[in-house]
Design a protein around this motif. Sequence first.
Motif, PDB file in Angstrom:
ATOM      1  N   TRP A 199       0.813  -1.212   0.000  1.00  0.00           N
ATOM      2  CA  TRP A 199       0.000   0.000   0.000  1.00  0.00           C
ATOM      3  C   TRP A 199       0.850   1.267   0.000  1.00  0.00           C
ATOM      4  N   TYR A 200       2.139   1.129   0.272  1.00  0.00           N
ATOM      5  CA  TYR A 200       3.024   2.300   0.369  1.00  0.00           C
ATOM      6  C   TYR A 200       3.572   2.669  -1.012  1.00  0.00           C
ATOM      7  N   THR A 201       2.709   3.128  -1.879  1.00  0.00           N
ATOM      8  CA  THR A 201       3.157   3.562  -3.199  1.00  0.00           C
ATOM      9  C   THR A 201       3.993   4.825  -3.044  1.00  0.00           C
ATOM     10  N   PRO A 202       4.858   5.123  -4.009  1.00  0.00           N
ATOM     11  CA  PRO A 202       5.656   6.353  -3.910  1.00  0.00           C
ATOM     12  C   PRO A 202       4.794   7.598  -3.683  1.00  0.00           C
ATOM     13  N   GLU A 203       3.639   7.670  -4.357  1.00  0.00           N
ATOM     14  CA  GLU A 203       2.757   8.830  -4.184  1.00  0.00           C
ATOM     15  C   GLU A 203       2.340   8.997  -2.731  1.00  0.00           C
ATOM     16  N   GLN A 204       1.963   7.897  -2.079  1.00  0.00           N
ATOM     17  CA  GLN A 204       1.500   7.990  -0.701  1.00  0.00           C
ATOM     18  C   GLN A 204       2.644   8.290   0.257  1.00  0.00           C
ATOM     19  N   VAL A 205       3.801   7.697   0.011  1.00  0.00           N
ATOM     20  CA  VAL A 205       4.959   7.960   0.880  1.00  0.00           C
ATOM     21  C   VAL A 205       5.415   9.406   0.741  1.00  0.00           C
ATOM     22  N   TYR A 206       5.477   9.899  -0.476  1.00  0.00           N
ATOM     23  CA  TYR A 206       5.868  11.300  -0.675  1.00  0.00           C
ATOM     24  C   TYR A 206       4.874  12.246  -0.015  1.00  0.00           C
ATOM     25  N   PHE A 207       3.586  11.922  -0.074  1.00  0.00           N
ATOM     26  CA  PHE A 207       2.591  12.780   0.568  1.00  0.00           C
ATOM     27  C   PHE A 207       2.840  12.857   2.067  1.00  0.00           C
ATOM     28  N   SER A 208       3.095  11.721   2.707  1.00  0.00           N
ATOM     29  CA  SER A 208       3.366  11.710   4.139  1.00  0.00           C
ATOM     30  C   SER A 208       4.621  12.523   4.462  1.00  0.00           C
TER      31      SER A 208
END
Length: 352
Positions: free
Chosen positions: A54-63
């Motif tokens: 679930w930790y796609t680059p998009e989601q990790v960068y958002f965090s």
Amino acid sequence: MTLETKKSVFVELGKFLSQFSEDNTLKKNNVLFNDLFFDNFIDLIKLSQSHNGWYTPEQVYFSIQSWSEALTEENLNQWLSDYDFKIEKSKNIALILAGNIPLVGFHDFLSVLITGHKVLVKTSSNDQHLLPFLAKYIIAIEPEFADSIHFVDGKLENFDAVIATGSNNTARYFEYYFKDKPSIIRKSRNSVAVLTGNETKEQLTSLGEDIFRYFGLGCRNVSKLFVPKDYSFVAFFEAIFEYQDVIHYEKYANNYDYNKAVFLMSNFKLLDNGFLTLKEDKSHASPISSVFYEYYENINDLQIRLQSESEQIQCIVSDSVIENSIDFGQTQKPALWDYADNVDTISFLLTT
């Protein structure tokens, strides 16, 4: 170590994190220890999805960007200015972290260190890499933190208090196991939105951010809509259409197909736009790829009900029609002083 020194360390961490974004990662010359950490952090972000699907680059960068915006001198001063930081003795604080969204336990980690305690961290198996990396960066800036940060693989021992986050089932275990220790035990919560039918397209599009960010896995994700009688969902579906690409992510698509099939086999009436199902249901907790909805007749009666159910709700989104609600699109951008479950972590740590 003084409070000002500790704050300055986290300000430097915020500057480090500010370099990383999905569209424009840029190495800056004025960031401490960049030569040691910058490239390695990029590699870790790229590997995050292999550690947790679930930790796609998009989601990790958002965090990462969210924390970079939070960790400023101004925010830290505003957050901490009203507390008395005179603690008699540094204690060992155990953290049992969740792993549903990237860096979900960072606020507890920050709170323990900023109050002058030592932290014993048991990470979730779903998020074992990001926080330890940031801990190494913090120690590089201020080596004195090395004695205050410990990650634990096995059994937690020799701690004075605990902050544990989990499901309702694990919370019962935590409450029993830690009954003799000062504790904050967090259970499952969900977030809701209250609509009136007068929302603009921009507000409804922003609501899509509250629903789809982190694929809906966070407690601050909206999983339930309260709508007036005879509400038409046409404008809602039109506004969230820009999030349609979520269905192209395999894990989300699998959940969408499965949950939709379960609902249909149970003869539930569904509203469906091809990447999100809406189901009328009194529960607050909907499965991934689905949002529940419920009709209300009187906004004042709804407010009373939501207050009575406050222990099930993390946050409420509305256009100011519900007291203490937050704006559309803001659920995943909490300020440092927006405490999970409305429990003041800093006060707990300063008086434990």
